[in-house]
Write an enzyme that holds these catalytic residues in place. Structure first.
Site, PDB file in Angstrom:
ATOM      1  N   SER A  11      31.811   4.014  38.965  1.00 40.11           N
ATOM      2  CA  SER A  11      31.647   5.282  39.148  1.00 40.11           C
ATOM      3  C   SER A  11      29.557   5.168  39.038  1.00 40.11           C
ATOM      4  CB  SER A  11      31.528   6.021  37.848  1.00 40.11           C
ATOM      5  OG  SER A  11      31.598   7.672  37.743  1.00 40.11           O
ATOM      6  N   HIS A  20      39.225  10.156  40.939  1.00 43.51           N
ATOM      7  CA  HIS A  20      38.236   9.453  39.766  1.00 43.51           C
ATOM      8  C   HIS A  20      38.495   8.479  39.442  1.00 43.51           C
ATOM      9  CE1 HIS A  20      33.898   8.522  39.717  1.00 43.51           C
ATOM     10  NE2 HIS A  20      33.558   8.541  38.519  1.00 43.51           N
TER      11      HIS A  20
END
Length: 705
Positions: free
Chosen positions: A562, A677
């Site tokens: 991320s 995610h």
């Protein structure tokens, strides 16, 4: 976690790494190939490209003789039956969400408090997500439940398809163990709900199909009250923010005395929030500093941390990083400072029990815990340190305002997760512990410090063999996050121990600026244009590892996910000769366009905006996609992402890989079709991705080339 610049030939074959991954015949595209088709996330041509890249990557990494063992060991650890079942205190008992080989999607289950404290709790299955997924033919992922306190009989179960951020909410009865026929159902959306009473729920979501009530970040800015038995079209508007806001959401607290507080949160930016108390008819906006966070409701007092120095009317300045208590109905009557960290400390978590406020904090990145109790209005709160192990992460697992007990978890890189019971007025006591997944008697964990480019001292943890020789050639993986005021603390990771440490590897975690390890100032130093400090800090830790003769660039790899994936990408292009392996997970990489990709607009307060000239110049300066050069030798990266990621999105990774392919640069690319995610949905997928990483890192840093 970062860079390197080697064009490899694998010792096990004559195959040469070329554009796209390792394969026998180089099939590189023309240098002018148009890759715009990748923007169509699920388009036929885009998915064919993804499948082609996946095949090339898997044909090398999965065929490595170590892959099957890595996968098997990781999966066994993730599904170990003696893992600690983390508790949730509600509905008169202890609840837990559990995944194992028989329940890869998981089961939500419950037991009594007394049974939970025993060695073998007797669990009752309440909601079988595997059965639900099979019945409805949807890849459901359980993401928690919002329950109506204090009884917690009615809950809104949060279900995600394949791990995306968008959720479907369904009303569930914890007593009957069934979804309620004719109960509240909120269809798939990025949404947040909060109970007002048995028959009323406040919901922030898209109202209509035209996106007119969503912010530029893709989150809702309109909150409505939905009544039981009435369709969403008849919901009554409670508050309307602005399209320029990051998000608007409702929140409900119930303290141990049964007092309920309903709040509306208006997130103007990721870090700036306004709070209003809703009394059922009117909103009363609280005069709190913009950078503050509400943690709970105790004895009629709102428990809040402030991220900037704050001077309430008629009171002394409250230092940044402090935890305070205040009366939400009469804030002007006084603010009580519960705790102010010193320069080496930072608040981590806050939990509310019936009569106390529990706090975990970091002290030079080492976990600590404290218990606070109000004495009388206007007087300092009593404070008692809690006795927990040093050199560990200490987190609040469960705390409920309706209960006098709470649970803490304690772990570090060499100590598996332990569960500690905290009863009022008592010191914590260890009640459960996971069995070790790898041998630690010959390993040591130490905290070291490096000096960054501007002279700031940066702490980092290094885990390695006690008898490690300082030859400068130990295979080493360096990881960090460095953003959003999130702290990277010691965590027990079976795959790191089994697949890396036991095989002679060194594992390093850097506590660089941008995180929250030393409070708001540590984060602020690395925000927007200060972000180069974050990248300098990380590079400095890498250099320090070399100067200490722990490793060298040929044996040093880096890893990030991320925002940490952005970190890894930046380090790869800024310092291409400092690393020999780079794992770039679910990353941001196209910083010139990140605001228009998925939820990117919500992070402008962290990264800056292309609409502001000076911030645009800095974003161009650091964007890894922009700075890939055809004439530079880079370390061969392993890039992974997920098609269903609706937070960062796969376009960053796709564009980066496509540019490397255009420049005929070698890389590994893997895109999980599902997983959101997190990049993965269940233990099997986690084990698969970790095994691929371990093979890649072994080939790059341990094998002789």
């Amino acid at each position: 976690m970062r860079l390197g610049c080697w064009i490899l030939t694998w010792a096990t074959s004559a195959m040469v790494m070329t554009g796209g991954a390792v394969h026998g015949q180089a099939q590189t595209p023309d240098n002018q190939k148009d890759y715009s088709f990748l923007n169509d996330l699920h388009g036929k041509q885009a998915m064919e490209w993804v499948q082609h890249q996946n095949h090339k990557t898997l044909s090398i990494l999965e065929k490595d003789h170590r892959f099957k063992g890595f996968y098997k060991n990781t999966l066994a650890a993730l599904q170990a039956p003696d893992r600690v079942p983390l508790p949730q205190l509600q509905a008169g008992g202890v609840w837990n969400f559990w995944q194992d080989a028989h329940h890869p999607h998981g089961v939500w289950r419950a037991t009594s408090y007394r049974s939970y404290l025993s060695q073998t709790p007797k669990w009752q299955s309440k909601l079988d997500i595997d059965a639900l997924a099979a019945k409805e033919q949807i890849n459901w992922v359980f993401e928690g439940a919002e329950c109506l306190a204090p009884a917690a009989e009615h809950c809104l179960v949060q279900l995600s398809n394949a791990g995306e951020d968008a959720q479907t909410l369904r009303e569930y009865n914890t007593q009957t163990g069934q979804f309620i026929s004719g109960g509240f159902v909120f269809p798939r959306a990025k949404q947040q709900a909060a109970w007002v009473d048995d028959n009323t729920v406040l919901v922030a979501r898209a109202w209509g199909n035209d996106g007119a009530t969503l912010t530029s970040s893709g989150y809702p800015f309109v909150v409505k009250a939905v009544q039981r038995g009435k369709p969403l079209e008849q919901a009554t508007e409670v508050y309307r923010g602005r399209p320029s806001d990051m998000m608007v959401a409702p929140l409900t607290f119930t303290d141990g005395d049964g007092q309920r507080l309903v709040l509306i949160l208006r997130n103007i930016t990721f870090f700036e929030t306004r709070y209003a108390v809703w009394d059922g008819a009117h909103l009363n906006w609280l005069a709190l500093p913009p950078k503050s966070e509400v943690h709970g409701f105790a004895k009629g007092r709102l428990i809040v941390s402030v991220q900037d120095d704050w001077k309430p009317k008629g009171l002394p300045v409250v230092p940044a990083g402090s935890l305070v208590a205040l009366d939400p109905k009469a804030l002007e009557q006084g603010v009580e400072v519960i705790f102010t960290p010193d320069p080496s400390q930072a608040l981590d978590q806050v939990g509310i029990t019936k009569n106390t406020v529990l706090v975990t904090l970091l002290d030079n990145v080492r976990g600590r815990a404290m218990r606070f109790e109000p004495v009388q209005p206007g007087r300092p709160w009593s404070m008692e340190p809690l006795d927990v192990p040093d050199m560990s992460s200490v987190h609040i697992v469960a705390a409920n305002p309706q209960s006098e007990t709470a649970f803490l978890s304690v772990e570090n890189y060499l100590t598996p997760q332990q569960l500690w019971l905290v009863e009022e007025q008592e010191q914590p006591k260890k009640i459960k512990a996971e069995a070790p997944c790898f041998k630690t008697s010959d390993l040591v964990m130490e905290q070291l410090w490096a000096k960054s480019a501007d002279g700031t001292h940066i702490p980092y943890f290094a885990v390695h063999r006690k008898a490690m020789a300082l030859t400068g050639a130990n295979p080493t993986v360096l990881s960090a996050y460095g953003g959003f005021q999130l702290s990277y603390t010691p965590t027990y990771m079976p795959e790191v121990g089994q697949l890396w440490l036991q095989r002679g590897g060194v594992y390093v975690v850097a506590n660089i600026r941008g995180g929250g390890e030393f409070g708001p100032q540590w984060h602020e130093a690395g925000r927007k244009a200060g972000r180069q400090k974050v990248y300098d800090d990380f590079a400095a830790v890498g250099q320090d590892l070399v100067q200490r003769h722990i490793t060298n660039p040929q044996h040093l790899g880096i890893r990030g996910r991320s925002n940490g994936g952005l970190l890894a990408g930046v380090e790869m292009v800024q310092h291409p000769t400092q690393w020999n392996a780079v794992v770039i997970g679910v990353p941001l990489l196209d910083m010139e366009n990140y605001e228009t990709l998925s939820a990117g607009a919500s992070w402008v307060a962290e990264y800056g905006s292309m609409s502001v000239p000076e911030e645009a110049e800095f974003l161009k300066k650091i964007s890894p996609l922009r700075h890939l050069k055809p004439e530079v030798h880079y370390p061969v990266p392993f890039i992974f992402t997920a098609t269903s990621d609706d937070r960062v999105g796969p376009l960053h990774a796709r564009r980066f890989a496509a540019k490397m392919e255009r420049f005929k640069k070698p890389f590994f690319y893997y895109e999980d079709i599902e997983g959101g995610h997190s990049g993965t949905v269940n233990a099997a997928e986690v084990a698969h991705e970790r095994a691929l990483e371990a093979v890649y890192l072994s080939q790059r840093l341990m094998d002789k080339h």
